[in-house]
Design an enzyme around this catalytic site. Structure first.
Site, PDB file in Angstrom:
ATOM      1  CD  GLU A 398     -11.923  23.197  13.056  1.00  0.00           C
ATOM      2  OE1 GLU A 398     -12.260  23.660  11.889  1.00  0.00           O
ATOM      3  OE2 GLU A 398     -10.867  23.793  13.676  1.00  0.00           O
ATOM      4  CD  GLU A 478      -9.686  22.834  19.713  1.00  0.00           C
ATOM      5  OE1 GLU A 478      -8.543  22.725  19.193  1.00  0.00           O
ATOM      6  OE2 GLU A 478     -10.815  22.227  19.502  1.00  0.00           O
TER       7      GLU A 478
HETATM    8  C1  IPT Z   1      -8.491  21.825  16.238  1.00  0.00           C
HETATM    9  C2  IPT Z   1      -9.412  20.690  16.456  1.00  0.00           C
HETATM   10  O1  IPT Z   1     -10.712  21.333  16.962  1.00  0.00           O
HETATM   11  C3  IPT Z   1      -9.145  19.765  17.559  1.00  0.00           C
HETATM   12  O2  IPT Z   1      -9.882  18.721  17.271  1.00  0.00           O
HETATM   13  C4  IPT Z   1      -7.679  19.267  17.229  1.00  0.00           C
HETATM   14  O3  IPT Z   1      -7.396  18.580  16.020  1.00  0.00           O
HETATM   15  C5  IPT Z   1      -6.742  20.331  17.223  1.00  0.00           C
HETATM   16  O4  IPT Z   1      -7.200  21.402  16.311  1.00  0.00           O
HETATM   17  C6  IPT Z   1      -5.250  20.046  17.138  1.00  0.00           C
HETATM   18  O5  IPT Z   1      -4.947  19.191  17.683  1.00  0.00           O
HETATM   19  S1  IPT Z   1      -8.687  22.510  14.842  1.00  0.00           S
HETATM   20  C7  IPT Z   1      -7.614  23.805  14.929  1.00  0.00           C
HETATM   21  C8  IPT Z   1      -6.353  23.691  14.256  1.00  0.00           C
HETATM   22  C9  IPT Z   1      -8.185  24.977  13.750  1.00  0.00           C
END
Ligand code: IPT
Length: 976
Positions: A398, A478
């Site tokens: 990010e 993710e």
């Molecule tokens: C993503 C982040 O990479 C992670 O660290 C965490 O914050 C997650 O979101 C949410 O819990 S960023 C994504 C929302 C674009």
């Protein structure tokens, strides 16, 4: 400029090198240190006086009673003013003495810090030896010349904020301190080791080349290897390393005076035809994103907790971990090598908070910051380069697009051409070997699978980059935000991920809830609990494990959908091997047949050896005749103990309805007779203000049920509300449903009985259920009838009015639930049911629910989410009993199924509680008997829920019966 604000990575340190297990003498400097916290950065050398206290190292001072931890998600808790820090920069001085024995070789000795957050300066015996930044990376200083035999003094000044903090904006607690080990190492004679151990899957041969100091000897006794540094040794046949079979060979590197022990894994990763392969086969990641978190120790992890994490991952069919978002403690990677996990090792870089300047000044795109960023990449790659488990280097998380990533990627590829490079946030993917996204909706994922995805804006006018990007394999970095109750929809994601070869798997966000238990507390804290103005609330309470490492229902669901062995059936009964490298001869197949939840037959099935990607049919076990519900459950369990589970551990299972052999005519007739239709057998009696029907007593005026088989009950009414989950709430109101539900007044429904009609065959109560302040409504009828020993209720629900929305009323497209709620005496606290279990399940998180007979208490039905919210529903319930200690109580039957929730507090209590201790048991048990609930989804950071419970007419039926004392069936399953 002050050293903690300049852009130098560190001063006075040694060049980065591998983390090595060496025979050289070492002195462990963990333990109790003297400690003093300052509001800002003091001058001078730390000097202990009576105002100092003690602190345990490794540790974070904010978790040991000094100041407080702070949680923000994306926001920097200081002004965006790079590279400066506010004057209020908490600074912890740490001092300890240590003894160097007379014989100890001080010459060239090295002081090593595995991790200090975020910037520090070191003095040895009053002499400054250097400074360092880069919280989750090691630093080494040559201190031998400053040491003396006997007592020595070590002082470390740690600044919470530094220029480095601008690169450390990960979504987690800000936890300053010396949080990883501190060691004094005798001068390393073997300065560094770089193992290159490859495997040729076509020939089965291995190649070993170890780069190290010139005069060393490399030995791998098991393979008979004695080699010189840099010598390439061919081995005709080796067993390769993979996450499925983590074969390691013990090796040593020797020079006179030092032996380094290595564990070598032979494996080759490569991009082949646009896919990421290991040992010749495309990999498929069943992954999790893992932060380092311990509920009491923060990121000062113990090796036991690291092992526990990995054992739990292996037990839940997880085969990959992304070290979100920084390199873990080095021991963690040793354990990944040993237990078998594919690792994406991520560098300690995240500049997320620059979203609040619209990325103006983002260090990732500022060449002045390149040295500091490259320093971090080098320290990670050098430290971790000998782990076979690490197959991908991740540049950062990010941090938007930035030129410096080009520098990092180029250096990494040059230094280690044998691994792949990953970075998700640069939409050109110019510096990444993978295409990747976070939290896409299923349609987008499917488009990526078929290579029909939209062109990102960033490559729209760069055909060269676009052509490159489109050829890349995809990793879902993710997804499935496991915040609170959820995630839902895992099975849908898995289906798509497994279907398209380009999709090489995904990593659920995230492994563990970051709830912290401060000294003496019983509730886990999260952002905002200290009255901070800027905080990320409970956005980091989003793990598959609860903060104490208990698996949440989300992890159990993930285990089920990840199964590397699939069982389909019942006829043919087929076992599919979805592993990449290994067969199934480590597994035993066991089956059982239950009749109404009681086992009536069981056995073993001989599993033929099935190669990866293949399947085989097995004979379907025959069931004895029965007119009751019969289920066949087939389970694949470990045949032998492994490093991560004992023999008998279940890897995969499936359950099927058994088709009974053609039933004799008499049995069919018996079955037909048990269906409750036709004429009721009991009539309604009017007794003044009381109406009696079967086992029920009703208030004549309101039609309300007041007693059921002698037990006092209250408030049996239609219920459409649930305590919103984090995922119901969406992210900042986006994609969630709670707002829409509240706008439609579902959280404030009132009931008006329109008529109580005494009929020939029972009682009909008509009501209008509607929210305060609005014109929409639900017409509800409760039809009561009695049959022999059963009181039957049919609820009919007809939405009416403006659900679809008008100019002034927003649309409400879904309902949280459809069912009835009622209150029972508190003594009916023992629950038994035949249905889905043993844990909770919801419309889109129910793969793991297995039909069986279960029993537990009302308290045990609750799932302890850190932030209380809807939880604990059991689905597909055929019947449930709630009884008191003597065995008296009620039985509820579905027609055929219902959902059960029972708790000692109301939905409204659950809704307003912010921590577990806000929930105080009341004097009753509150029961919901539902036809259905809305799905869970993962909209707290992701697309809207797909499994929504539509606003529509519904009808469903429940039966109530008395339960009298009897002995429990021996087959009833206990909830562990
Ligand atoms: C993503 C982040 O990479 C992670 O660290 C965490 O914050 C997650 O979101 C949410 O819990 S960023 C994504 C929302 C674009």
């Amino acid at each position: 400029m002050r050293y903690f604000e300049d852009l130098s990575p560190s001063t006075g340190g040694r060049e980065p090198r591998a983390w090595l297990r060496s025979s050289r003498p070492r002195i462990d400097l963990n333990g109790s240190w003297s400690f003093k916290l300052w509001d800002g950065a003091p001058d001078g050398i730390p000097t202990v006086d009576e105002s100092w206290g003690a602190l345990t190292v490794p540790g974070h001072w904010v978790l040991q009673g000094h100041e407080r931890p702070r949680y923000t998600n994306t926001a920097f808790p200081f002004p965006i003013d790079p590279p400066y820090t506010p004057d209020a920069n908490p600074t912890g001085d740490h001092v300890r003495t240590f003894d160097v024995p007379e014989y100890w070789p001080v010459d060239g000795a090295v002081l090593r810090f595995e991790g200090v957050d975020s910037c520090f300066k070191v003095w040895v015996n009053g002499i400054e030896v250097g400074t360092a930044k880069g919280s989750r990376l090691p630093s080494e200083f040559v201190v031998g010349e400053h040491l003396r035999p006997g007592r020595n003094l070590l002082a470390v000044r740690v600044h919470q904020w530094s220029s480095g903090s601008y690169l450390e904006d990960q979504d987690m607690w800000w936890l300053p301190g010396i949080f990883r080990d501190v060691t004094l190492l005798a001068r390393p004679l073997i300065d560094d080791v770089f193992v290159h151990a490859s495997y040729d899957h076509l020939t089965g041969a291995g190649t070993l080349r170890v780069e190290t100091v010139p005069d060393a000897v490399v030995r791998v006794p098991e393979l008979g290897i004695v080699a010189a540094p840099g010598e390439s040794v061919a081995i005709d046949a080796v067993e390769p390393w993979s996450a499925e079979e983590p074969r390691l060979y013990d090796a040593t590197v020797d020079v006179p005076g030092e032996t380094v022990e290595l564990r070598i894994g032979f494996r080759t990763v490569a991009m082949v035809d646009g896919l990421f392969t290991a040992n010749g086969r495309p990999l498929f990641f069943r992954g999790v994103n893992r932060h380092e978190h311990d509920e009491r120790r923060g990121r000062a992890m113990t090796v036991e907790a690291m092992r526990q994490d990995l054992v739990l991952m292996k037990q839940h069919n997880v085969n990959a971990v992304r070290t979100a978002h920084y390199p873990p403690h080095p021991a963690f990677l040793d354990l990944c090598d040993e237990l078998g996990l594919w690792v994406i090792d991520e560098c300690d870089i995240e500049t997320h908070g620059f979203i609040y300047t619209d990325w103006r000044g983002n260090p990732a795109d500022d060449p002045d910051w390149a040295p500091m960023m490259l320093d971090r990449m080098r320290r990670m790659v050098e430290r971790d380069k000998n782990h076979p488990s690490v197959v991908i280097w991740s540049l950062a998380n990010e941090s938007h697009r930035g030129r410096n990533f080009g520098t990092l990627a180029a250096w990494t590829r040059e230094r280690d051409p044998d691994r792949a490079v990953f970075y998700e946030r640069d939409r050109t993917y110019e510096f990444s070997d993978f295409y990747s996204l976070m939290y896409p909706p299923l349609e987008d994922l499917e488009a990526i699978g078929t290579r029909t995805e939209d062109v990102p804006d960033e490559t729209a006018d760069r055909p060269d980059l676009e052509a490159r990007r489109r050829a890349l394999p995809f990793i879902l970095a993710e997804y499935a935000h496991a915040m609170g109750n959820g995630p839902g929809g895992l099975a849908d994601y898995q289906r798509i991920l497994e279907h398209y070869p380009r999709l090489q798997g995904g990593f659920v966000w995230e492994w563990i809830d970051h709830g912290l238990l401060l000294p003496g507390a019983t509730d886990h804290v999260y952002g905002g609990d200290f009255g901070e103005r800027l905080h990320g609330a409970n956005f980091c309470i989003d793990g598959l494990l609860f903060p104490d490492r208990t698996p949440s229902p989300g992890l159990l669901e993930y285990k089920k959908v990840l199964e590397p062995i699939r069982i389909t059936g019942p006829d043919p009964l087929t076992v599919h091997n979805h592993r990449t490298f290994t067969g199934v001869d480590d597994l035993t197949l066991v089956w059982s047949i239950t009749t109404d939840g009681t086992e009536v037959a069981s056995g073993h099935l001989e599993a033929p050896d099935i190669s990866p990607g293949r399947s085989a049919d097995l004979p379907t076990p025959a069931a004895p005749f029965s007119t009751d519900e019969q289920l066949l459950t087939v389970r694949a369990v470990l045949a032998k103990d492994t490093a991560w589970a004992a023999a008998g551990h279940e890897v995969a299972w499936a359950q099927f309805p058994v088709e009974p052999p053609a039933a004799p005519a008499a049995a069919e007739a018996a079955e037909a007779a048990s269906v409750l239709e036709g004429s009721p057998t009991a009539v309604l009696l009017e007794d003044g203000e009381v109406l009696r029907l079967g086992g029920g007593e009703f208030d004549r005026a309101t039609g309300q049920l007041t007693r059921l088989f002698g037990h006092q009950v209250d408030g049996l009414v239609l219920d459409l509300w649930r305590a919103p989950t984090d995922n119901d709430n969406g992210q900042g109101g986006r994609n969630g449903v709670t707002q829409e539900w509240r706008a439609a007044g579902l959280d404030r429904l009132l009931h008006r009985v329109e008529s109580v009609e005494v009929q020939d065959d029972g009682l009909l109560v008509r009501a209008r259920v509607a929210p305060e302040g609005l014109g929409l409504a639900v017409r509800t009828t409760y039809r009561w009838r009695a049959y022999d020993d059963q009181l039957q209720l049919t609820v009919d629900v007809q939405p009416e009015g403006e659900w679809a929305g008008t100019a002034v009323t927003p649309r409400c497209g879904s309902w949280p639930r459809v069912g009835v709620r009622m209150t029972l005496p508190r003594t009916l606290e023992n629950v038994q049911w035949y249905g889905g279990g043993p844990g909770e399940s919801y419309a889109d998180s129910r793969e793991t629910a297995r039909v069986g007979r279960y029993e537990c208490t009302v308290d045990e039905l609750q799932t302890p989410y850190v932030v209380p919210q809807e939880n604990g529903a059991r689905t597909d319930v055929r019947w449930a009993e709630l009884t008191d200690a003597d065995g008296n109580g009620l039985r509820v039957t579905g027609a055929p199924l219902f959902q059960l929730t029972a708790r000692r507090w109301t939905t409204e209590d659950l809704e307003t509680a912010r921590h577990r201790s806000d929930l105080t048991p009341r004097d009753h048990i509150y029961v919901n008997l539902d036809l259905a609930q809305n799905g869970l989804g993962s909209a707290s950071c992701g697309p809207p829920t797909r499994d929504s419970l539509q606003v529509a007419p519904y009808t469903y039926t429940l039966g109530f019966h008395a339960v009298k004392p009897r002995s429990a069936g021996p087959e009833d399953h206990q909830i562990p």
